[in-house]
Design an enzyme around this catalytic site. Structure first.
Site, mmCIF file in Angstrom:
data_model
loop_
_atom_site.group_PDB
_atom_site.id
_atom_site.type_symbol
_atom_site.label_atom_id
_atom_site.label_comp_id
_atom_site.label_asym_id
_atom_site.label_seq_id
_atom_site.Cartn_x
_atom_site.Cartn_y
_atom_site.Cartn_z
ATOM 1 C CG HIS A 94 -21.481 -35.802 -10.795
ATOM 2 N ND1 HIS A 94 -20.387 -35.183 -10.099
ATOM 3 C CD2 HIS A 94 -22.440 -35.351 -9.903
ATOM 4 C CE1 HIS A 94 -20.476 -35.580 -9.036
ATOM 5 N NE2 HIS A 94 -21.036 -35.561 -8.553
ATOM 6 C CB SER A 116 -13.385 -16.044 7.045
ATOM 7 O OG SER A 116 -13.560 -15.391 6.880
ATOM 8 N N GLY A 156 -19.624 -26.394 4.399
ATOM 9 C CA GLY A 156 -20.057 -27.711 4.001
ATOM 10 C C GLY A 156 -20.922 -27.887 2.960
ATOM 11 C CG LEU A 207 -25.897 -24.881 -0.634
ATOM 12 C CD1 LEU A 207 -26.811 -23.690 -0.223
ATOM 13 C CD2 LEU A 207 -26.784 -25.439 -1.974
ATOM 14 C CB SER A 236 -14.666 -23.016 -2.531
ATOM 15 O OG SER A 236 -15.061 -24.079 -3.700
ATOM 16 C CG ASP A 281 -19.975 -24.975 -8.806
ATOM 17 O OD1 ASP A 281 -20.761 -26.288 -9.363
ATOM 18 O OD2 ASP A 281 -19.024 -25.943 -8.051
ATOM 19 C CE1 TYR A 289 -17.139 -32.864 -8.967
ATOM 20 C CE2 TYR A 289 -15.357 -32.572 -9.746
ATOM 21 C CZ TYR A 289 -16.845 -32.452 -9.723
ATOM 22 O OH TYR A 289 -16.668 -31.818 -11.136
HETATM 23 C C1 GLA Z 1 -19.113 -29.726 -8.270
HETATM 24 C C2 GLA Z 1 -18.172 -29.113 -9.319
HETATM 25 C C3 GLA Z 1 -19.161 -29.092 -10.514
HETATM 26 C C4 GLA Z 1 -19.612 -30.174 -10.603
HETATM 27 C C5 GLA Z 1 -20.651 -30.782 -9.581
HETATM 28 C C6 GLA Z 1 -21.353 -32.260 -10.361
HETATM 29 O O1 GLA Z 1 -20.141 -28.900 -7.193
HETATM 30 O O2 GLA Z 1 -17.365 -28.251 -8.274
HETATM 31 O O3 GLA Z 1 -17.716 -28.500 -11.757
HETATM 32 O O4 GLA Z 1 -19.182 -31.113 -11.633
HETATM 33 O O5 GLA Z 1 -20.342 -30.538 -8.340
HETATM 34 O O6 GLA Z 1 -22.839 -31.402 -10.445
#
Ligand code: GLA
Length: 387
Positions: free
Chosen positions: A34, A67, A124, A127, A130, A174, A224
């Site tokens: 975060h 898929s 879910g 990891l 998406s 990500d 989030y």
């Molecule tokens: C998710 C978001 C990332 C990041 C993490 C927390 O994976 O996609 O951008 O904010 O949460 O670190």
């Protein structure tokens, strides 16, 4: 890759043509949670689980998506010119969003394609399945249609899909980890400047174990976006006296000096996590580079405590796993990884203690939560590519 995917492709799309094949990994984050959307540092790595995508160009302007993870949904068809978000297209909105934004960025997609996806990232699990689909689609479009997309631009387009098309205000970690991953290397990324460096992960006699809580989570439905808002609020309060653009610019001592400016107690806690986590991340990479694995592990533990107490994104499942992991012999460090609210934790465990570790942690988890956790050994792999 599962050998029969090509056959599955040919059966689903009723063709004899041999598809081009692509893979995009999932990711773990070793530390720096975060912090990305707060302009701080992250330290993720791409893993061996990911998304396979197989594609053959079509002569018309239709895209067909299938898929193997959602066979009940069947084939979803969209015209090249009509890639707008559509709820009933479900998972296929990720590749649709990529097609839309790649075109809007000025790249010419000359026709349609049949695309088959198969992912072995646990669903879910936090990891980044998406972002993995987004980046798999990106490299696929690039190769199938002969586009020349800078990797960083593709990463940003993936994030744009997540933010504007899907509606999750996630940061860039990500897509970056998945787009830029390298075998046996983690990446220290400064999310403000996007400067990055690779750091080898050589854990002699230790392994990174991923522990899935098996608690389903979806980012969009989670808190989030609320955390992001709380951090933005803290930032704007601090900006009354400080010329900063992100919480990532603050040292811990500056934060302590100015935290009284933050009106809301909750936002103050959130900001404290963002600032201290950023500091821990920088320190952790230095420890790792100096060969101080124990020091790295302690920072992982502190990271979890901060995510639990200040950021409040862990929950009973992750806390049970991590607190139990901390007590096991041979454990260097353990923390949640990814967004939180369920999903996965990671632990660095001595190779000769792994069997015992899994048994002990699962026993406590099952007794407390009522169902099993799942354990995987993480292998750090390359980023999204053509196979
Ligand atoms: C998710 C978001 C990332 C990041 C993490 C927390 O994976 O996609 O951008 O904010 O949460 O670190």
């Amino acid at each position: 890759m599962k050998k029969d995917l090509v056959q599955d492709f040919q059966r689903v799309f009723d063709t004899n043509e041999g598809p081009m094949r692509f893979f995009a990994p999932g990711r773990i984050n070793l530390i720096g949670e975060h912090t990305d959307y707060n302009g701080g540092y992250v330290f993720p790595a791409a893993i061996s689980f990911g998304t396979y995508a197989l594609a053959v160009k079509r002569k018309d302007r239709y895209f067909r998506f299938y898929s193997a993870n959602f066979p009940e949904i069947g084939i979803i068809t969209s015209e090249l010119e009509d890639m707008d978000y559509c709820k009933q297209d479900d998972w296929a909105n990720y590749p649709k969003g990529m097609i839309k934004y790649i075109r809007e960025a000025g790249y010419e997609i000359s026709g349609g394609a049949d695309i088959f996806f198969y992912g072995d990232i646990p669903n879910g699990a936090g990891l980044s399945s998406s972002a993995s689909i987004e980046m798999a689609t990106g490299v696929l479009l690039e190769n199938v249609f002969g586009l020349d997309i800078e990797r960083l631009e593709m990463i940003k387009l993936g994030q744009q899909v997540e933010n504007e098309y899907i509606g999750v205000n996630s940061g860039i970690m990500d897509q970056f980890a998945i787009g830029m991953g390298k075998k046996d290397q983690a990446m220290l990324l400064d999310c403000q400047t996007l400067d990055y460096q690779y750091a080898p992960i050589k854990l002699d006699r230790y392994s990174i174990i991923i522990i899935n809580t098996n608690k389903q989570r979806t980012l969009a439905g989670s808190k989030y976006n609320e955390r992001r808002r709380e951090c933005d609020e803290a930032l704007s309060n601090l900006q009354a006296e400080l010329p900063i653009q992100s919480l990532g610019e603050l040292s811990v001592s500056q934060f302590e000096q100015y935290q009284h400016l933050i009106d809301n107690e909750i936002s103050r806690l959130r900001a404290r996590h963002a600032v201290t986590e950023n500091e821990r991340t920088k320190q952790a990479v230095r420890k790792l580079q100096a060969g101080d694995l124990a020091g790295f592990g302690q920072l992982m533990n502190q990271s979890h405590a901060s995510l639990e107490q200040d950021y409040e994104v862990t929950g009973k499942e992750l806390d049970t796993i991590v607190h139990t992991a901390w007590k096991q012999p041979g454990v260097i460090g353990a923390r949640m990884t990814g967004a939180g609210f369920g999903g996965c934790a990671i632990a660095i465990v001595a190779d000769d203690q792994i069997a015992e570790f899994k048994q002990q942690v699962n026993q406590v988890y099952k007794d407390t939560i009522g169902y099993d956790a799942t354990f995987y050994t993480a292998a750090i792999h390359d980023g999204a590519k053509k196979l």
